[in-house]
Write an enzyme that holds these catalytic residues in place. Structure first.
Site, PDB file in Angstrom:
ATOM      1  NE  ARG A   1     -10.964  -2.369   8.581  1.00  0.00           N
ATOM      2  CZ  ARG A   1      -9.936  -1.839   7.353  1.00  0.00           C
ATOM      3  NH1 ARG A   1     -10.893  -2.148   6.427  1.00  0.00           N
ATOM      4  NH2 ARG A   1      -8.972  -1.767   7.427  1.00  0.00           N
TER       5      ARG A   1
ATOM      6  CE  LYS B   1      -3.963  -2.139   1.295  1.00  0.00           C
ATOM      7  NZ  LYS B   1      -3.926  -3.050   0.279  1.00  0.00           N
TER       8      LYS B   1
ATOM      9  CD  GLU C   1      -5.369   0.623  -4.106  1.00  0.00           C
ATOM     10  OE1 GLU C   1      -6.003   0.679  -3.037  1.00  0.00           O
ATOM     11  OE2 GLU C   1      -5.568   1.489  -4.235  1.00  0.00           O
TER      12      GLU C   1
HETATM   13  P1  ATP Z   1      -5.709  -0.729   5.092  1.00  0.00           P
HETATM   14  O1  ATP Z   1      -7.134   0.172   5.317  1.00  0.00           O
HETATM   15  O2  ATP Z   1      -5.332  -1.566   5.321  1.00  0.00           O
HETATM   16  O3  ATP Z   1      -5.290   0.664   3.624  1.00  0.00           O
HETATM   17  P2  ATP Z   1      -8.391  -2.357   2.434  1.00  0.00           P
HETATM   18  O4  ATP Z   1      -8.452  -1.912   3.126  1.00  0.00           O
HETATM   19  O5  ATP Z   1      -7.938  -0.613   1.691  1.00  0.00           O
HETATM   20  O6  ATP Z   1      -6.890  -2.047   3.459  1.00  0.00           O
HETATM   21  P3  ATP Z   1      -7.543  -3.681   0.981  1.00  0.00           P
HETATM   22  O7  ATP Z   1      -6.457  -4.449  -0.241  1.00  0.00           O
HETATM   23  O8  ATP Z   1      -8.921  -2.576  -0.190  1.00  0.00           O
HETATM   24  O9  ATP Z   1      -6.674  -2.616   1.852  1.00  0.00           O
HETATM   25  O10 ATP Z   1      -8.347  -4.958   1.439  1.00  0.00           O
HETATM   26  C1  ATP Z   1      -8.494  -5.662   0.563  1.00  0.00           C
HETATM   27  C2  ATP Z   1     -10.050  -6.098   1.347  1.00  0.00           C
HETATM   28  O11 ATP Z   1      -9.777  -6.527   2.749  1.00  0.00           O
HETATM   29  C3  ATP Z   1     -10.751  -5.522   1.626  1.00  0.00           C
HETATM   30  O12 ATP Z   1     -12.273  -6.205   1.373  1.00  0.00           O
HETATM   31  C4  ATP Z   1     -11.122  -5.483   2.716  1.00  0.00           C
HETATM   32  O13 ATP Z   1     -12.047  -5.225   3.177  1.00  0.00           O
HETATM   33  C5  ATP Z   1     -10.297  -6.486   3.578  1.00  0.00           C
HETATM   34  N1  ATP Z   1      -9.750  -5.797   4.928  1.00  0.00           N
HETATM   35  C6  ATP Z   1      -8.730  -4.950   5.225  1.00  0.00           C
HETATM   36  N2  ATP Z   1      -8.763  -4.923   5.955  1.00  0.00           N
HETATM   37  C7  ATP Z   1      -8.860  -5.568   6.788  1.00  0.00           C
HETATM   38  C8  ATP Z   1      -9.026  -5.545   8.558  1.00  0.00           C
HETATM   39  N3  ATP Z   1      -8.622  -5.253   9.173  1.00  0.00           N
HETATM   40  N4  ATP Z   1     -10.146  -6.831   9.051  1.00  0.00           N
HETATM   41  C9  ATP Z   1     -10.929  -7.224   7.821  1.00  0.00           C
HETATM   42  N5  ATP Z   1     -10.509  -7.094   6.238  1.00  0.00           N
HETATM   43  C10 ATP Z   1      -9.719  -6.075   6.188  1.00  0.00           C
HETATM   44 MG    MG Z   2      -9.183  -0.538   0.371  1.00  0.00          MG
END
Ligand code: ATP
Ligand code: MG
Length: 568
Positions: free
Chosen positions: A262, A272, A37
């Site tokens: 994760r 984020k 995102e």
């Molecule tokens: P955050 O929790 O940091 O806001 P998010 O998951 O909302 O991150 P996205 O942009 O939706 O942010 O993430 C893109 C992809 O990265 C998603 O498929 C998510 O599963 C993966 N992702 C995010 N954080 C992690 C992490 N700490 N370890 C592994 N994969 C991650």
């Molecule tokens: Mg997300």
């Protein structure tokens, strides 16, 4: 049929993909995607996710798409889109001509919603957001049916069209899937799939007054793109039944969702939302501040893409979550830089040393090897003169037993140069502070070795005062205070940032003296400052003639110690 290149030890995600290709599911095709995102910069946790998606596609001879999940117009910005493209490339991955946006599919996603209404599986609900929450129930109690649940199909179609036309204010109505308000899985309790939002979208402008929810947009975008394996992090496990339900009800192409743990790293905030607060509240200078766990921050700090990929490889892929010690990441960067980074001399806290028997008009140059680990790295000329700077901490007037560096009457080696002896200590009369050392040198020891074979224990780094370049050096620590396993979750649970953030995450040293070869060091250059650690020329603030360096990592390898202790 596609088979992975490295079949020896497959993690469970690769094992599942291998099973599918072997059985001919999806005609043996492998197609993954990374769906960020654009509401922030990518951090090292995201790197784990896209590294996995791109690598699996590569290993199985498949493809990996990059798709921006831009369904939430209020939080998203073009700056984030650009940084994400740059960071994925930097780590060494490429999406070819497959750069997509969920917003590209808004039209089709809307058609799918109309289809779902026609199938009697979705309805327009007039409950307010608060009421919707109340009706949803809790983990222990089932939810209640919405009074609007049994609206006839025609009425739903009419209202949904009016939602789309922008006739209702934000939050007035939603489109919901008609699943099961008593389901033990809350995600299946008639989830909202469209909401009214009168907001400008960074790509579609004001075309849309309704926006799809994540679960709706995500699975259907996967389906539209012909993705075979939708690999995502573990928090989506409870969403998989919904992912499957949408695709089954619409009878469209059905990818397999697979969830993995994760990445959590000690002393790093990997959320984020939290990182945005860190930026907005001014704890750091921006998303690319060298203390940030973002890829832009790690790059600026001096981490190499190779070291991050090696780290991710060692972390591996599992289903259970655990926190990784940041020492492992540091170990990987040290290992990489040890082989690559030229070794140079920089004095961070200079103390003047006058070599009294070295003629004032004299000067000479020594040939210094750039990296003994890398025969191709060559050498450079190192100028020497009567006045040099050494590290203040390398002198003690009254040294303890194990101190082998400079002290009154003691002899040490100036690396690549001569043996020098401390003859006299000059102090500030008022404060008593040592301001200068008077030394002598032995002209017979050029290069640093005595012809009579006498031994000196200490070897110091130094720079010639006449040739030294003034530099700023930033010593960086991590953003989270302590290696606290709760800290990352605490960060999510809403603990105050002030309590979590390390107040001394950056120490700026001005007036450092570095050797002249570093004067015009190009931004992003990486070095080992002898005896000090690895450093990287700052890509934003460094100027020719006035270089600025960030400390990437110290020389002390705590991971090696941890690993050794564990092996015992
Ligand atoms: P955050 O929790 O940091 O806001 P998010 O998951 O909302 O991150 P996205 O942009 O939706 O942010 O993430 C893109 C992809 O990265 C998603 O498929 C998510 O599963 C993966 N992702 C995010 N954080 C992690 C992490 N700490 N370890 C592994 N994969 C991650
Ligand atoms: Mg997300």
């Amino acid at each position: 049929m596609a088979t992975p290149e490295r079949a020896e030890s497959l993690d469970f995600v690769r094992a599942k993909v291998a099973e599918d290709t072997a059985s001919g599911r999806y005609e043996g095709r492998v197609h993954t995607r990374f769906p960020p995102e654009p509401n922030g910069y990518l951090h090292i946790g995201h790197a784990k996710a896209f590294n996995l998606n791109f690598s699996i596609a590569d290993e199985f001879g498949g493809l990996c798409n990059l798709r921006f999940d831009d369904t939430n117009p209020t939080a998203e910005e073009t700056e984030y889109v650009e940084s994400i493209l740059e960071d994925i490339h930097w780590l060494g991955y490429d999406w070819g001509d497959r750069l997509y946006y969920a917003s590209d599919y808004f039209e089709q996603l809307h058609e799918y919603a109309v289809d779902l209404i026609r199938r009697g599986k979705a309805y327009v609900c007039d409950l307010s957001p608060e009421e919707t929450r109340e009706y949803r129930g809790t983990l222990k109690e089932p939810g209640k049916d919405s009074p609007y649940r049994d609206r006839p199909v025609e009425e739903n179609l009419g209202l949904f069209a009016r939602m789309k036309a922008g006739e209702f204010p934000d939050g007035a109505r939603t489109l919901r899937a008609k699943i099961d308000m008593a389901s033990p899985n809350i995600n299946l309790r008639d989830p909202v799939i469209y909401r009214i939002l009168h907001a400008e979208h960074h790509r579609t402008g004001d075309t849309w007054r309704i926006y799809p929810m994540y679960d709706w947009a995500h699975g259907l975008s996967d389906s539209i793109e012909g993705v075979t394996h939708s690999i995502c992090s573990i928090e989506f496990e409870n969403h998989r039944p919904l992912y499957d339900w949408f695709l089954d009800e619409l009878e469209v192409f059905h990818p397999q969702q697979i969830e993995f743990a994760r990445l959590y790293v000690s002393r790093m905030i990997l959320s984020k939302r939290r990182l945005l607060q860190v930026v907005e509240r001014g704890y750091v200078d921006g998303w690319d501040d060298a203390r940030m766990p973002t890829l832009a921050g790690l790059r600026r700090r001096g981490y190499t893409p190779e070291s991050i990929r090696e780290f991710l490889k060692r972390v591996g892929v599992a289903k259970t979550e655990s926190e990784i010690d940041v020492a492992l990441l540091e170990h990987c960067v040290r290992e990489d830089l040890n082989a690559k980074a030229p070794r140079v001399m920089a004095v961070l806290d200079p103390l003047r040393v006058v070599i009294e028997n070295y003629p004032e008009e004299q000067g000479e140059e020594f040939e210094a090897v750039n990296n003994p680990e890398d025969p191709d790295a060559g050498s450079r000329k190192l100028p020497f003169s009567r006045v040099v700077f050494i590290e203040r901490a390398d002198f003690q007037e009254d040294p303890p037993k194990k101190f082998h560096r400079l002290a009154p009457g003691r002899e040490v080696r100036l690396k690549h140069a001569y043996l020098v002896r401390c003859e006299k200590v000059v102090k500030d009369k008022a404060t008593g502070e040592v301001v200068e050392l008077r030394c002598s040198y032995d002209p017979e020891t050029r290069g640093g070795d005595a012809p009579d074979g006498r031994k000196v224990k200490g070897t110091l780094h130094w720079v010639s005062a006449e040739h030294a370049v003034d530099a700023e050096v930033r010593i960086l620590d991590y953003l989270l205070r302590e290696p606290d396993p709760e800290a990352d979750t605490a960060a999510d649970a809403g603990a105050e940032l002030d309590d979590l953030i390390n107040p001394s995450s950056r120490t700026v040293l001005k007036g450092c003296k570095v050797e002249p070869s570093l004067a015009d060091s190009p931004p992003g250059s990486r070095y080992q400052f002898l005896r000090q650690g690895y450093f990287c020329t700052d890509s934003v603030d460094s100027r020719p003639g006035a270089p600025v360096f960030n400390r990437t990592v110290s020389l002390r390898d705590t991971w090696a110690k941890i690993a050794k202790a564990a092996a015992k």
